[in-house]
Motif scaffolding. Structure first.
Motif, PDB file in Angstrom:
ATOM      1  N   ALA A  15      43.790 -16.281  26.012  1.00 33.57           N
ATOM      2  CA  ALA A  15      42.940 -15.615  24.992  1.00 33.57           C
ATOM      3  C   ALA A  15      41.586 -16.701  24.913  1.00 33.57           C
ATOM      4  CB  ALA A  15      43.775 -15.623  23.612  1.00 33.57           C
ATOM      5  N   GLY A  16      42.100 -17.912  24.926  1.00 34.98           N
ATOM      6  CA  GLY A  16      40.964 -18.687  24.682  1.00 34.98           C
ATOM      7  C   GLY A  16      39.761 -18.572  25.507  1.00 34.98           C
ATOM      8  N   PHE A  17      40.138 -18.409  26.950  1.00 38.29           N
ATOM      9  CA  PHE A  17      38.999 -18.024  28.051  1.00 38.29           C
ATOM     10  C   PHE A  17      38.722 -16.604  27.777  1.00 38.29           C
ATOM     11  CE2 PHE A  17      40.932 -21.614  30.519  1.00 38.29           C
ATOM     12  CZ  PHE A  17      39.722 -22.505  30.513  1.00 38.29           C
ATOM     13  N   MET A  18      39.464 -15.780  27.339  1.00 41.63           N
ATOM     14  CA  MET A  18      39.063 -14.501  27.163  1.00 41.63           C
ATOM     15  C   MET A  18      37.883 -14.426  26.248  1.00 41.63           C
ATOM     16  SD  MET A  18      41.234 -10.983  26.512  1.00 41.63           S
ATOM     17  CE  MET A  18      40.850 -11.134  25.009  1.00 41.63           C
ATOM     18  N   LEU A  19      38.182 -14.787  25.129  1.00 43.65           N
ATOM     19  CA  LEU A  19      37.503 -14.545  23.761  1.00 43.65           C
ATOM     20  C   LEU A  19      35.913 -15.481  24.089  1.00 43.65           C
ATOM     21  CD1 LEU A  19      39.707 -14.764  20.816  1.00 43.65           C
ATOM     22  CD2 LEU A  19      38.768 -13.007  21.919  1.00 43.65           C
ATOM     23  N   GLY A  20      35.988 -16.872  24.853  1.00 43.15           N
ATOM     24  CA  GLY A  20      34.820 -17.270  24.950  1.00 43.15           C
ATOM     25  C   GLY A  20      34.043 -16.541  25.835  1.00 43.15           C
ATOM     26  N   ILE A  21      34.484 -16.058  26.687  1.00 46.15           N
ATOM     27  CA  ILE A  21      33.658 -15.112  27.857  1.00 46.15           C
ATOM     28  C   ILE A  21      33.201 -13.965  27.071  1.00 46.15           C
ATOM     29  CG2 ILE A  21      33.803 -13.519  29.892  1.00 46.15           C
ATOM     30  CD1 ILE A  21      35.632 -15.958  30.918  1.00 46.15           C
ATOM     31  N   LEU A  22      33.960 -13.400  26.390  1.00 45.90           N
ATOM     32  CA  LEU A  22      33.582 -12.055  25.545  1.00 45.90           C
ATOM     33  C   LEU A  22      32.330 -12.443  24.533  1.00 45.90           C
ATOM     34  CD1 LEU A  22      36.680 -10.155  24.345  1.00 45.90           C
ATOM     35  CD2 LEU A  22      34.628  -9.400  25.518  1.00 45.90           C
ATOM     36  N   GLU A  23      32.580 -13.867  23.820  1.00 51.55           N
ATOM     37  CA  GLU A  23      31.303 -14.108  23.025  1.00 51.55           C
ATOM     38  C   GLU A  23      30.156 -14.204  23.777  1.00 51.55           C
ATOM     39  OE1 GLU A  23      32.107 -17.930  21.147  1.00 51.55           O
ATOM     40  OE2 GLU A  23      31.066 -17.501  19.554  1.00 51.55           O
ATOM     41  N   PHE A  76      23.993  -2.935  19.822  1.00 46.06           N
ATOM     42  CA  PHE A  76      25.037  -3.368  18.701  1.00 46.06           C
ATOM     43  C   PHE A  76      24.185  -4.733  18.216  1.00 46.06           C
ATOM     44  CE2 PHE A  76      27.931  -1.682  22.157  1.00 46.06           C
ATOM     45  CZ  PHE A  76      28.218  -0.807  21.354  1.00 46.06           C
ATOM     46  N   PRO A  77      23.243  -4.656  17.338  1.00 49.98           N
ATOM     47  CA  PRO A  77      22.859  -5.933  16.919  1.00 49.98           C
ATOM     48  C   PRO A  77      23.664  -6.576  16.032  1.00 49.98           C
ATOM     49  CG  PRO A  77      21.878  -3.808  15.645  1.00 49.98           C
ATOM     50  CD  PRO A  77      22.717  -3.393  16.773  1.00 49.98           C
ATOM     51  N   GLY A  78      23.834  -7.805  16.347  1.00 51.46           N
ATOM     52  CA  GLY A  78      24.725  -8.845  15.632  1.00 51.46           C
ATOM     53  C   GLY A  78      26.189  -8.926  16.009  1.00 51.46           C
ATOM     54  N   ILE A  79      26.278  -8.294  17.211  1.00 53.45           N
ATOM     55  CA  ILE A  79      27.657  -8.138  17.807  1.00 53.45           C
ATOM     56  C   ILE A  79      28.384  -9.728  18.261  1.00 53.45           C
ATOM     57  CG2 ILE A  79      27.038  -7.613  20.293  1.00 53.45           C
ATOM     58  CD1 ILE A  79      29.812  -6.017  18.552  1.00 53.45           C
ATOM     59  N   ASP A  80      27.164 -10.244  18.580  1.00 51.78           N
ATOM     60  CA  ASP A  80      27.691 -11.719  19.127  1.00 51.78           C
ATOM     61  C   ASP A  80      28.346 -12.589  18.020  1.00 51.78           C
ATOM     62  OD1 ASP A  80      25.268 -11.600  17.949  1.00 51.78           O
ATOM     63  OD2 ASP A  80      24.582 -13.384  18.597  1.00 51.78           O
ATOM     64  N   GLN A  81      27.974 -12.191  16.708  1.00 53.07           N
ATOM     65  CA  GLN A  81      28.424 -13.044  15.643  1.00 53.07           C
ATOM     66  C   GLN A  81      29.889 -12.694  15.050  1.00 53.07           C
ATOM     67  OE1 GLN A  81      26.378 -15.212  13.710  1.00 53.07           O
ATOM     68  NE2 GLN A  81      24.759 -15.098  15.240  1.00 53.07           N
ATOM     69  N   ILE A  82      30.183 -11.406  15.541  1.00 51.13           N
ATOM     70  CA  ILE A  82      31.253 -10.813  15.030  1.00 51.13           C
ATOM     71  C   ILE A  82      32.412 -10.599  16.033  1.00 51.13           C
ATOM     72  CG2 ILE A  82      30.591 -10.052  12.837  1.00 51.13           C
ATOM     73  CD1 ILE A  82      30.621  -7.246  14.071  1.00 51.13           C
ATOM     74  N   ILE A  83      31.988 -10.449  17.290  1.00 55.48           N
ATOM     75  CA  ILE A  83      32.833  -9.990  18.206  1.00 55.48           C
ATOM     76  C   ILE A  83      34.517 -10.643  18.194  1.00 55.48           C
ATOM     77  CG2 ILE A  83      32.069 -11.636  19.977  1.00 55.48           C
ATOM     78  CD1 ILE A  83      32.852  -8.143  21.340  1.00 55.48           C
ATOM     79  N   ILE A  84      34.373 -11.776  18.289  1.00 64.13           N
ATOM     80  CA  ILE A  84      35.897 -12.484  18.432  1.00 64.13           C
ATOM     81  C   ILE A  84      36.586 -12.000  17.028  1.00 64.13           C
ATOM     82  CG2 ILE A  84      36.994 -14.573  17.747  1.00 64.13           C
ATOM     83  CD1 ILE A  84      34.945 -16.012  19.297  1.00 64.13           C
ATOM     84  N   TYR A  85      36.340 -11.920  15.754  1.00 64.25           N
ATOM     85  CA  TYR A  85      36.607 -11.523  14.687  1.00 64.25           C
ATOM     86  C   TYR A  85      37.235  -9.894  15.061  1.00 64.25           C
ATOM     87  CZ  TYR A  85      34.956 -15.411  12.976  1.00 64.25           C
ATOM     88  OH  TYR A  85      34.567 -16.914  12.589  1.00 64.25           O
ATOM     89  N   LEU A  86      36.213  -9.041  15.600  1.00 66.37           N
ATOM     90  CA  LEU A  86      36.422  -7.648  15.784  1.00 66.37           C
ATOM     91  C   LEU A  86      37.609  -7.516  16.728  1.00 66.37           C
ATOM     92  CD1 LEU A  86      34.838  -5.505  14.240  1.00 66.37           C
ATOM     93  CD2 LEU A  86      33.378  -5.450  16.324  1.00 66.37           C
ATOM     94  N   VAL A  87      37.544  -8.263  17.944  1.00 64.56           N
ATOM     95  CA  VAL A  87      38.683  -8.215  18.921  1.00 64.56           C
ATOM     96  C   VAL A  87      40.094  -8.636  18.154  1.00 64.56           C
ATOM     97  CG1 VAL A  87      39.669  -9.379  20.996  1.00 64.56           C
ATOM     98  CG2 VAL A  87      37.259  -8.693  20.873  1.00 64.56           C
ATOM     99  N   TYR A 115      30.536 -13.093   6.521  1.00 63.37           N
ATOM    100  CA  TYR A 115      29.385 -14.064   6.395  1.00 63.37           C
ATOM    101  C   TYR A 115      28.648 -14.224   7.388  1.00 63.37           C
ATOM    102  CZ  TYR A 115      27.984 -18.990   6.474  1.00 63.37           C
ATOM    103  OH  TYR A 115      27.343 -20.217   6.570  1.00 63.37           O
ATOM    104  N   ASN A 116      28.988 -14.074   8.874  1.00 64.60           N
ATOM    105  CA  ASN A 116      28.233 -13.819   9.844  1.00 64.60           C
ATOM    106  C   ASN A 116      27.022 -12.702   9.696  1.00 64.60           C
ATOM    107  OD1 ASN A 116      29.241 -16.267  10.811  1.00 64.60           O
ATOM    108  ND2 ASN A 116      30.561 -15.268  12.276  1.00 64.60           N
ATOM    109  N   LEU A 117      27.542 -11.840   9.277  1.00 65.11           N
ATOM    110  CA  LEU A 117      26.764 -10.617   9.067  1.00 65.11           C
ATOM    111  C   LEU A 117      25.837 -10.561   8.046  1.00 65.11           C
ATOM    112  CD1 LEU A 117      29.365  -7.347   9.683  1.00 65.11           C
ATOM    113  CD2 LEU A 117      27.606  -8.223  11.310  1.00 65.11           C
ATOM    114  N   ALA A 118      26.371 -11.266   7.208  1.00 65.55           N
ATOM    115  CA  ALA A 118      25.157 -11.252   6.143  1.00 65.55           C
ATOM    116  C   ALA A 118      23.976 -12.336   6.541  1.00 65.55           C
ATOM    117  CB  ALA A 118      25.731 -11.836   4.612  1.00 65.55           C
TER     118      ALA A 118
END
Lengths: 343, 400
Positions: free
Chosen positions: A291-299, A311-322, B137-140
């Motif tokens: 999961a560590g490598f997977m999420l790092g690469i996804l990010e 998808f604007p802003g996806i880089d900020q939330i991708i990990i949490y979303l996954v 927070y990140n989205l904001a």
């Protein structure tokens, strides 16, 4: 194609850091059943071990050089590090240059000691308490460690450069037949990835191929039975805690040149590492690494401009979303075992 | 009174008196005296006491009753602040619509997050809420900049429409928040001898809202619904075995607690109309957890005490600096003085967070029931062993 390879490579170093921290978290959780919120702080202390070693090595004394003058006409003061005075200018400079790798030697005993002290002094008393209490007390400890570091090293990031020969970038593309300068990758990140792979392999083979590791694995499966066989499992678990702390510390030492250490780096990584552990499956070591490598690469994929345009802003939330998606579809995480943390 | 039994009525009245008389109680030292720095009776700080009291009361409804430890409650506080500021920008500077909107929006937000997070319990729940809060927070900070104004934070400006109010006052400045014309920042100062007491509209508005919130939380604690939540805490599995779906109950508790947080966020914006993303950061979530634990999770008065305690000491400790310490320890011999000041200096000023962390650990280790439990222990100790012996005699073991 080249862009994809580049993103995979970029994801590797962050992924390695996530994997190492998550590995330590899982080790602690799998052996002692404790949720350690102070693990990020251990990572941070590791990074500051590198800073400390560098400071020690560059301790210098001042001499007055009469042959040169500064712009005011006074004789110039020259700073010479003690190391250079003792070992000669060339060897001394080389030692200073290699301070980050040298810090590893310094960090291992320190981190083992910190881990041991933490387990014996604090965590030991929390085995029988609810998980909420464990989270809270280690959270408090994380704040304390972080503030102590802030007090002594200041709030600003401290640059900790890697050895000179690792500066610059490696032209990865030429090996794979792309044009030069398409896929370039800093040497130190390559070193970091290799180092992480070695540490992970080391931990796994330690658990798999030594008697000590076998006993620990047996203890993870059934602590009571191992205890009944006359084995002092508590002592072994304490050592495993020290080991987990050392893994986090080493991850921190080597990460220092990539990102200048500051006192809250641990907290930033901790939140993500917890997400990594949960995605991988609580208590599963291979799951944590994967999961560590997977999420790092996804990010790193999510931070590509083409994807950000859709998808604007996806880089900020991708990990949490996954993490949210995985927890809802596979509640035990990718490789979680049945019966671990099911309350 | 108000549908409460005698004990709760007394508690409510005591809290009401303490809050309403706070400008006196928190100002025990005369102005200009050496101890005046320990006074906390100025509006800005007192407002924070009650607002964070509301936040902690709400958090306690979730954590204290159901045992679900949310690490993402600050998200609701932030959402509340943002909605209140938007109301000030678009509608008018009256605080009523702002507060109503912030409660509503955070309630909806809590419903969505709770619906997803409450599918899991224990540490998974904590991490899910943490993930949602970090995501907000990140989205904001990034994509939602048009709504949140990113790093600068959302502020009022002279160009805001404010349909029901005016964009600017007659002298061309931004209007201030008010309750039907009663300005929030208006304050009355009363001088009695060397003491100066300040009474501000903002504080009393917050105080009355906080008392209503406190009253509601007592009612929730004593209601069948509250009992159901306690049952969830003590053994959710058994509840499920009896054929009862606990999720609607926990979700309701989560939404209520989110609305409390939104109310607190809205009030923060009413007192000072700006909102920033840092209110949603997870350290802010950690702070409310700390307040609740420190006061005593699951008790009525605990969170209020905890919030007041932390905000008070945060304020006092941050103000002390090295020269103050030097003054205090000047009676010691020189070398010793330096040593003591050196040690103490770690814990004051910017080192307040260190004190906070240590306090946090000490409370969790030695006093898991918080200040309330500490008070009870001292009370039991004072009232002697006679009562204890009697209690032991009549105590019956619950049937398992």
């Amino acid at each position: 194609m080249d862009a994809i390879i580049l993103q995979i490579l970029n994801g590797l170093d962050k992924g390695s850091a996530y994997a190492l921290i998550a590995l330590g978290l899982t080790l602690i959780f799998g052996t002692l059943g404790v949720v350690n919120f102070a693990h990020g702080a251990l990572f941070m202390i590791g990074a500051f071990c590198a800073v400390t070693v560098q400071r020690f090595l560059t301790l210098s004394f001042e001499t007055v050089d009469p042959t040169r003058t500064d712009f005011l006409g006074n004789p110039m003061k020259v700073k010479t590090p003690y190391v250079e005075a003792w070992f000669g200018a060339d060897t001394g400079a080389a030692i200073i240059n290699w301070s980050v790798p040298l810090a590893i030697l310094f960090a291992i005993p320190i981190m083992l000691l910190i881990g041991y002290a933490m387990e014996r002094g604090l965590i030991k008393h929390f085995y029988k308490r609810p998980h909420a209490d464990q989270i809270l007390v280690t959270f408090g400890l994380a704040i304390v460690l972080q503030e102590l570091v802030k007090h002594y090293y200041g709030a600003n990031p401290i640059q900790t450069p890697a050895p000179d020969i690792f500066r610059g970038s490696f032209d990865f593309g030429t090996i794979l037949g792309f044009d030069p300068n398409v896929i370039i990758y800093p040497y130190w990140r390559l070193v970091y990835f290799g180092f992480a792979a070695i540490v992970i392999a080391g931990v796994f083979s330690f658990l798999q191929f030594t008697t000590f590791g076998m006993v620990v694995r047996a203890g993870m499966a059934d602590r009571e039975t191992v205890g009944l066989l006359g084995i002092d499992i508590d002592r072994r678990f304490t050592i495993m805690f020290g080991l987990a702390a050392a893994v986090a510390g080493l991850a921190g030492v080597m990460y220092a040149p990539i990102n200048a250490p500051n006192y809250h780096m641990g907290m930033d990584f901790l939140v993500l590492s917890f997400v990594v552990v949960v995605v991988g499956g609580m208590g599963s070591l291979p799951g944590a690494v994967l999961a560590g490598f997977m999420l790092g690469i996804l990010e790193s994929f999510a931070s590509m401009n083409q994807i950000k345009a859709i998808f604007p802003g996806i880089d900020q939330i991708i990990i949490y979303l996954v993490a949210i998606l995985i927890l809802l579809t596979r509640p035990r995480g990718l490789m979680g075992r049945k019966g671990v943390m099911e309350d | 009174m108000f549908g409460l039994d005698k004990k709760d009525t007394t508690l409510l009245i005591v809290v009401a008196l303490m809050v309403l008389l706070a400008p006196f109680i928190l100002n025990p030292f005369p102005e200009g005296s050496a101890m005046a720095q320990f006074n906390a009776g100025y509006p800005d700080l007192m407002q924070r006491f009650v607002i964070f009291g509301i936040f902690a009361i709400g958090f306690n409804i979730l954590f204290g009753l159901t045992g679900y430890l949310s690490f993402g409650h600050a998200a609701f506080l932030g959402v509340g602040s943002y909605s209140a500021v938007w109301m000030f920008k678009l509608l008018s500077m009256n605080i009523i619509p702002a507060i109503v909107l912030s409660i509503l929006v955070s309630g909806i937000f809590a419903a969505v997050i709770g619906f997803v997070s409450l599918r899991r319990s224990g540490i998974y729940f904590s991490i899910l809420t943490l993930a949602f809060a970090q995501m907000s927070y990140n989205l904001a900070y990034s994509v939602l900049t048009p709504i949140t104004n990113g790093e600068t934070g959302l502020q009022l400006s002279l160009n805001d429409p404010r349909i029901l109010g005016s964009s600017a006052t007659a002298d061309g400045s931004i209007p201030v928040t008010s309750l039907f014309g009663l300005e929030m920042r208006a304050a009355e100062q009363i001088q009695i001898g060397p003491w100066a007491f300040q009474f501000s509209v903002g504080f009393y508005t917050c105080a009355i809202i906080m008392l209503i919130a406190f009253y509601l939380s007592i009612r929730i604690f004593r209601s069948p619904f509250g009992l159901m939540l306690r049952a969830v805490k003590s053994n959710q599995q058994r509840m499920n075995y009896t054929g009862l779906n606990t999720r609607p109950y926990t979700l309701t508790a989560f939404i209520i607690s989110g609305m409390y947080a939104g109310l607190a966020g809205g009030l923060l914006a009413c007192m000072d109309p700006l909102a920033g993303a840092e209110r949603m950061q997870w350290t802010a979530s950690g702070e409310v957890v700390l307040m609740t634990i420190l006061g005593g999770a699951g008790t009525l008065i605990g969170p209020v005490l905890g919030a007041g305690f932390i905000k008070y000491f945060e304020n006092i400790f941050s103000k002390i600096n090295e020269s103050t310490l030097d003054g205090w320890f000047s009676f010691l011999p020189d070398g010793l003085q330096h040593a003591v000041v050196w040690v103490a200096d770690h814990f004051v000023g910017s080192g307040w967070h260190l004190t906070l962390g240590i306090l946090f650990m000490l409370v969790v280790i030695f006093l898991p029931g918080g200040l309330v439990e500490g008070g009870q222990r001292i009370y039991a100790w004072i009232s002697g062993s006679k009562r204890k012996a009697k209690a032991a005699e009549t105590k019956t073991e619950p049937a398992e």
